[in-house]
Design an enzyme around this catalytic site. Structure first.
Site, PDB file in Angstrom:
ATOM      1  N   GLU A 118       0.845  -1.208   0.000  1.00 53.03           N
ATOM      2  CA  GLU A 118       0.000   0.000   0.000  1.00 53.03           C
ATOM      3  C   GLU A 118       0.864   1.236   0.000  1.00 53.03           C
ATOM      4  O   GLU A 118       2.025   1.199   0.419  1.00 53.03           O
ATOM      5  CB  GLU A 118      -0.903   0.011   1.234  1.00 53.03           C
ATOM      6  CG  GLU A 118      -2.127  -0.860   1.069  1.00 53.03           C
ATOM      7  CD  GLU A 118      -3.136  -0.682   2.187  1.00 53.03           C
ATOM      8  OE1 GLU A 118      -2.857   0.044   3.151  1.00 53.03           O
ATOM      9  OE2 GLU A 118      -4.204  -1.295   2.095  1.00 53.03           O
ATOM     10  N   HIS A 239     -10.062  10.968   3.226  1.00 59.71           N
ATOM     11  CA  HIS A 239      -9.853  10.106   2.058  1.00 59.71           C
ATOM     12  C   HIS A 239     -10.224  10.937   0.839  1.00 59.71           C
ATOM     13  O   HIS A 239     -11.251  11.606   0.839  1.00 59.71           O
ATOM     14  CB  HIS A 239     -10.739   8.860   2.164  1.00 59.71           C
ATOM     15  CG  HIS A 239     -10.339   7.797   1.201  1.00 59.71           C
ATOM     16  ND1 HIS A 239     -10.620   7.888  -0.142  1.00 59.71           N
ATOM     17  CD2 HIS A 239      -9.656   6.651   1.368  1.00 59.71           C
ATOM     18  CE1 HIS A 239     -10.129   6.818  -0.747  1.00 59.71           C
ATOM     19  NE2 HIS A 239      -9.533   6.056   0.140  1.00 59.71           N
ATOM     20  N   ARG A 285      -2.273  10.583  -0.796  1.00 61.44           N
ATOM     21  CA  ARG A 285      -3.630  10.824  -0.318  1.00 61.44           C
ATOM     22  C   ARG A 285      -3.872  12.259   0.168  1.00 61.44           C
ATOM     23  O   ARG A 285      -4.827  12.912  -0.255  1.00 61.44           O
ATOM     24  CB  ARG A 285      -3.878   9.835   0.837  1.00 61.44           C
ATOM     25  CG  ARG A 285      -5.208   9.926   1.460  1.00 61.44           C
ATOM     26  CD  ARG A 285      -5.341   8.899   2.576  1.00 61.44           C
ATOM     27  NE  ARG A 285      -5.581   7.563   2.060  1.00 61.44           N
ATOM     28  CZ  ARG A 285      -5.960   6.536   2.828  1.00 61.44           C
ATOM     29  NH1 ARG A 285      -6.126   6.695   4.121  1.00 61.44           N
ATOM     30  NH2 ARG A 285      -6.178   5.351   2.301  1.00 61.44           N
ATOM     31  N   HIS A 346     -12.077  10.579   7.330  1.00 61.96           N
ATOM     32  CA  HIS A 346     -11.843   9.136   7.304  1.00 61.96           C
ATOM     33  C   HIS A 346     -11.324   8.608   8.631  1.00 61.96           C
ATOM     34  O   HIS A 346     -11.825   7.611   9.139  1.00 61.96           O
ATOM     35  CB  HIS A 346     -10.822   8.870   6.195  1.00 61.96           C
ATOM     36  CG  HIS A 346     -10.627   7.433   5.853  1.00 61.96           C
ATOM     37  ND1 HIS A 346     -11.676   6.596   5.543  1.00 61.96           N
ATOM     38  CD2 HIS A 346      -9.498   6.679   5.752  1.00 61.96           C
ATOM     39  CE1 HIS A 346     -11.201   5.391   5.278  1.00 61.96           C
ATOM     40  NE2 HIS A 346      -9.885   5.401   5.413  1.00 61.96           N
ATOM     41  N   ARG A 381      -1.639   9.272   9.658  1.00 66.12           N
ATOM     42  CA  ARG A 381      -1.635   7.811   9.829  1.00 66.12           C
ATOM     43  C   ARG A 381      -1.133   7.110   8.570  1.00 66.12           C
ATOM     44  O   ARG A 381      -1.536   7.433   7.457  1.00 66.12           O
ATOM     45  CB  ARG A 381      -3.059   7.336  10.119  1.00 66.12           C
ATOM     46  CG  ARG A 381      -3.201   5.834  10.137  1.00 66.12           C
ATOM     47  CD  ARG A 381      -4.654   5.446  10.180  1.00 66.12           C
ATOM     48  NE  ARG A 381      -5.328   5.710   8.936  1.00 66.12           N
ATOM     49  CZ  ARG A 381      -6.113   4.832   8.293  1.00 66.12           C
ATOM     50  NH1 ARG A 381      -6.334   3.647   8.804  1.00 66.12           N
ATOM     51  NH2 ARG A 381      -6.702   5.156   7.165  1.00 66.12           N
TER      52      ARG A 381
HETATM   53  C1  LIG Z   1     -14.359   2.851   5.031  1.00 63.84           C
HETATM   54  C2  LIG Z   1     -13.183   2.610   5.958  1.00 63.84           C
HETATM   55  C3  LIG Z   1     -12.097   1.876   5.528  1.00 63.84           C
HETATM   56  C4  LIG Z   1     -11.011   1.645   6.391  1.00 63.84           C
HETATM   57  N1  LIG Z   1      -9.991   0.849   5.973  1.00 63.84           N
HETATM   58  C5  LIG Z   1      -9.016   0.521   6.871  1.00 63.84           C
HETATM   59  C6  LIG Z   1      -8.017  -0.429   6.536  1.00 63.84           C
HETATM   60  O1  LIG Z   1      -8.019  -1.003   5.456  1.00 63.84           O
HETATM   61  N2  LIG Z   1      -7.052  -0.705   7.466  1.00 63.84           N
HETATM   62  C7  LIG Z   1      -7.017  -0.112   8.698  1.00 63.84           C
HETATM   63  O2  LIG Z   1      -6.122  -0.405   9.503  1.00 63.84           O
HETATM   64  N3  LIG Z   1      -7.960   0.778   9.030  1.00 63.84           N
HETATM   65  C8  LIG Z   1      -8.968   1.097   8.163  1.00 63.84           C
HETATM   66  N4  LIG Z   1      -9.933   1.976   8.531  1.00 63.84           N
HETATM   67  C9  LIG Z   1      -9.890   2.535   9.898  1.00 63.84           C
HETATM   68  C10 LIG Z   1     -10.297   1.452  10.894  1.00 63.84           C
HETATM   69  O3  LIG Z   1     -11.388   0.740  10.381  1.00 63.84           O
HETATM   70  C11 LIG Z   1     -10.682   2.035  12.228  1.00 63.84           C
HETATM   71  O4  LIG Z   1      -9.729   2.957  12.661  1.00 63.84           O
HETATM   72  C12 LIG Z   1     -10.798   0.949  13.287  1.00 63.84           C
HETATM   73  O5  LIG Z   1     -11.657  -0.055  12.828  1.00 63.84           O
HETATM   74  C13 LIG Z   1     -11.328   1.533  14.594  1.00 63.84           C
HETATM   75  O6  LIG Z   1     -11.617   0.485  15.475  1.00 63.84           O
HETATM   76  P1  LIG Z   1     -12.208   0.806  16.903  1.00 63.84           P
HETATM   77  O7  LIG Z   1     -12.454  -0.497  17.567  1.00 63.84           O
HETATM   78  O8  LIG Z   1     -11.353   1.777  17.593  1.00 63.84           O
HETATM   79  O9  LIG Z   1     -13.577   1.569  16.620  1.00 63.84           O
HETATM   80  P2  LIG Z   1     -14.845   1.121  15.768  1.00 63.84           P
HETATM   81  O10 LIG Z   1     -14.569  -0.054  14.944  1.00 63.84           O
HETATM   82  O11 LIG Z   1     -15.370   2.318  15.084  1.00 63.84           O
HETATM   83  O12 LIG Z   1     -15.880   0.699  16.896  1.00 63.84           O
HETATM   84  C14 LIG Z   1     -16.444   1.678  17.744  1.00 63.84           C
HETATM   85  C15 LIG Z   1     -17.583   1.040  18.501  1.00 63.84           C
HETATM   86  O13 LIG Z   1     -18.024   1.898  19.552  1.00 63.84           O
HETATM   87  C16 LIG Z   1     -19.433   1.963  19.555  1.00 63.84           C
HETATM   88  N5  LIG Z   1     -19.794   3.214  20.214  1.00 63.84           N
HETATM   89  C17 LIG Z   1     -19.436   4.472  19.888  1.00 63.84           C
HETATM   90  N6  LIG Z   1     -19.951   5.343  20.781  1.00 63.84           N
HETATM   91  C18 LIG Z   1     -20.623   4.612  21.693  1.00 63.84           C
HETATM   92  C19 LIG Z   1     -21.394   4.929  22.840  1.00 63.84           C
HETATM   93  N7  LIG Z   1     -21.588   6.201  23.252  1.00 63.84           N
HETATM   94  N8  LIG Z   1     -21.978   3.927  23.537  1.00 63.84           N
HETATM   95  C20 LIG Z   1     -21.848   2.642  23.138  1.00 63.84           C
HETATM   96  N9  LIG Z   1     -21.134   2.279  22.040  1.00 63.84           N
HETATM   97  C21 LIG Z   1     -20.542   3.258  21.344  1.00 63.84           C
HETATM   98  C22 LIG Z   1     -19.799   1.863  18.089  1.00 63.84           C
HETATM   99  O14 LIG Z   1     -21.147   1.514  17.952  1.00 63.84           O
HETATM  100  C23 LIG Z   1     -18.819   0.763  17.660  1.00 63.84           C
HETATM  101  O15 LIG Z   1     -19.313  -0.491  18.052  1.00 63.84           O
HETATM  102  C24 LIG Z   1     -11.019   2.208   7.686  1.00 63.84           C
HETATM  103  C25 LIG Z   1     -12.114   2.954   8.110  1.00 63.84           C
HETATM  104  C26 LIG Z   1     -13.191   3.150   7.270  1.00 63.84           C
HETATM  105  C27 LIG Z   1     -14.364   3.938   7.768  1.00 63.84           C
END
Ligand SMILES: Cc1cc2nc3c(=O)[nH]c(=O)nc-3n(C[C@H](O)[C@H](O)[C@H](O)COP(=O)(O)OP(=O)(O)OC[C@H]3O[C@@H](n4cnc5c(N)ncnc54)[C@H](O)[C@@H]3O)c2cc1C
Length: 538
Positions: A118, A239, A285, A346, A381
């Site tokens: 990538e 993005h 990007r 993003h 990032r």
């Molecule tokens: C389209 C897209 C493509 C991506 N591609 C990549 C990739 O290829 N590789 C990579 O490394 N990263 C990628 N990312 C970034 C990556 O997906 C995220 O940074 C990562 O998944 C975040 O994980 P997390 O567990 O911190 O949060 P999340 O996966 O966002 O989970 C957050 C959780 O908290 C819950 N929540 C939020 N507020 C509350 C509340 N007040 N009460 C109860 N629950 C709550 C939500 O419902 C959710 O369940 C991408 C992101 C997007 C949007």
């Protein structure tokens, strides 16, 4: 009666689930999550997870690539820990049944992963499951968690605020959270030995975002209200190409399309990238996102076009089947028509300051994943490092907490949620209007390129909106929409504060008033309730 648990986890994305799975070996875990368990940024991750998994790669190279992307603000130790923790986390995912794409002929030991190269990475190191890696990771983690008798999952539950003993004249410690049961409208009191924020990013603070609706920065806002330190909020990654269509929100058009020859054009058909960077459509990007933003502001257009019609239709359909199908659903045949695109918010590089076990500055409160700021990402990032960080920090936090869990402590006496004189809302339109205002002003004034004048205007308007929101908050029963609105307004305030205090352009923060990077300002921006944003050394 309050509910009690050893660990209260707020969020069920990669970080929250990775933590819950491991913490359940030592204590009881309650996971609360806003919508269905799988709805998260994690589910939409396409590219994959960066980890050193081949002999042709090395930790040193992954560390160097990450630090280079971070534009002088990465914390070296955070980078080393996350990078070196990667291979074990991939093995853990494989052990619980996650299926990554493999090269045929895998033998003993580690499978021969099909690793992607990538942008920004100097070696093939991105493990993936086709272009739906996040979905597969989320599936495997949810399945594993479901088999753990000590994990309880409450879907449709939104954390409202943290409970702190300081409010009762006790020490500055977090002992639980108030949680709204969306279906009944009741607010539960949950007490926990440790509270873990794993609530993800805040893309919804901007008008256009690749993030799902749950990404409203709740964890950052709750932690800020509780007095925790927040850092580097000015570094929001955009993005460059997200499908622009009124109904098809947050569909990302991969940058690989430009890699295959797609050209960015103005709505009148003029190609414009060469005027911004000698690499033209192959510019990185952040440069591409800035160029699109510049052209949209200059011409007043609400989108630009991404054109791959020069390529043979069969090639386009074969190389980009998902995008071809999705665009066709919205009436765009990408083999014949250019795709309307806009840049979109993003990834949040800043967040709640933590150490390398996920501890925040408030005892009893932990933060992991996208809502946290460990120092891994610095000012920008490196692609595919965020799933990696969620996995590594979920694991490290669970390990650290196992050794300190004290179940002998009596539960504190705290007040249940008080409704006071609140009534059901009669004017939901105020919420929708304010949602729209915050997101639009953040997009126009605090988006990809900033200026002092726009930041000042944004600060004034956000303060006014916050006044209205606070009034509404105390007058009416809380709903998820209202809570999210209050939180995005707080996140907006934090982004503006941090951006205003950085008098240079660095990484993802670009301002027309200070276009250059100042080597003396290679410092984190920190902010705390009652303490204005300022720059501080690591
Ligand atoms: C389209 C897209 C493509 C991506 N591609 C990549 C990739 O290829 N590789 C990579 O490394 N990263 C990628 N990312 C970034 C990556 O997906 C995220 O940074 C990562 O998944 C975040 O994980 P997390 O567990 O911190 O949060 P999340 O996966 O966002 O989970 C957050 C959780 O908290 C819950 N929540 C939020 N507020 C509350 C509340 N007040 N009460 C109860 N629950 C709550 C939500 O419902 C959710 O369940 C991408 C992101 C997007 C949007």
């Amino acid at each position: 009666m309050p509910m009690t648990t050893d660990y209260l986890v707020i969020g069920s994305g990669v970080a929250g689930l990775a933590f819950a799975l491991e913490a359940a070996e030592h204590g009881d875990v309650l996971v609360v999550t806003k919508r269905s368990a799988d709805e998260s940024n994690t589910k939409y991750a396409q590219g994959g997870i960066a980890a050193v998994l081949s002999d042709a790669d090395s930790f040193e190279a992954h560390i160097a690539d990450t630090v280079r992307a971070g534009a002088g603000l990465c914390h070296q130790i955070a980078v080393e820990i996350c990078v070196k923790g990667g291979p074990d986390r991939i093995r853990m995912l494989r052990d619980i049944g996650a299926r990554f794409d493999r090269v045929d002929g895998a033998t003993n030991g580690d499978p021969d992963y099909d690793l992607h190269l990538e942008a920004g990475h100097s070696a093939r190191r991105v493990a993936h499951a086709a272009d739906m890696t996040g979905r597969e990771v989320e599936r495997a983690l949810l399945a594993a968690v479901a088999c753990s008798p000590r994990v309880r999952m409450l879907e449709g539950h939104t954390a409202v605020d943290l409970i702190q003993m300081a409010k009762y004249g006790g020490p500055e410690v977090c002992v639980g959270a108030y949680v709204l049961d969306d279906a009944s409208g009741r607010v539960l009191t949950v007490l926990a030995r440790a509270v873990v924020l794993a609530s993800g990013g805040a893309g919804k603070v901007y008008l256009y975002t690749t993030n799902p609706d749950v990404a409203s920065g709740d964890g950052v806002a709750m932690a800020f209200r509780a007095g925790a330190e927040i850092a580097n909020m000015e570094f929001y990654q955009f993005h460059p190409t997200c499908l622009y269509h009124p109904q098809a929100r947050r569909f990302l058009i991969t940058e690989a399309m430009r890699g295959e020859g797609a050209v960015l054009r103005l709505t009148d058909g003029t190609a414009f990238m060469k005027g911004h960077d000698p690499r033209g459509d192959l510019a990185p990007r952040d440069i591409t996102a800035r160029a699109i933003d510049f052209e949209m502001k200059r011409t007043g257009a609400d989108h630009v076009l991404l054109d791959i019609t020069d390529k043979k239709p069969d090639f386009v359909r074969e190389r980009f089947p998902g995008i071809y199908e999705e665009c066709l659903r919205w009436g765009i045949d990408i083999t014949r028509q250019p795709i309307p695109v806009v840049p979109a918010a993003h990834f949040m590089c800043g967040g709640i300051t933590t150490n390398l076990e996920g501890r925040t500055t408030i005892p009893g409160l932990w933060a992991i994943g996208e809502c946290a700021c460990t120092g891994l990402h610095g000012a920008n990032r490196l692609a595919s490092n965020s799933l990696l960080e969620g996995l590594v920090m979920g694991h490290r936090a669970a390990q650290a907490m196992a050794s300190t869990l004290d179940r002998s402590r009596p539960w504190p006496d705290v007040r249940e949620w008080e409704v006071g004189s609140a009534t059901p809302s009669e004017e939901a339109v105020i919420i929708t209007q304010n949602w729209d205002e915050v997101r639009r002003l953040m997009w126009n004034y605090v988006g990809i390129v900033r200026s002092n004048t726009r930041l000042r205007r944004a600060a004034r308007r956000i303060a006014l909106l916050q006044e209205e929101i606070a009034e509404y908050y105390w007058k009416y029963f809380v709903t998820r929409d209202l809570l999210e609105l209050r939180n995005i307004a707080t996140v907006a305030q934090l982004i503006v504060e941090c951006a205003s205090s950085r008098r240079e352009s660095r990484g993802l923060h670009s301002t027309s008033d200070y276009p250059n990077t100042d080597p003396k300002l290679a410092l984190d921006t920190v902010v705390k309730r009652g303490v204005p944003a300022h720059l501080r050394g690591q």
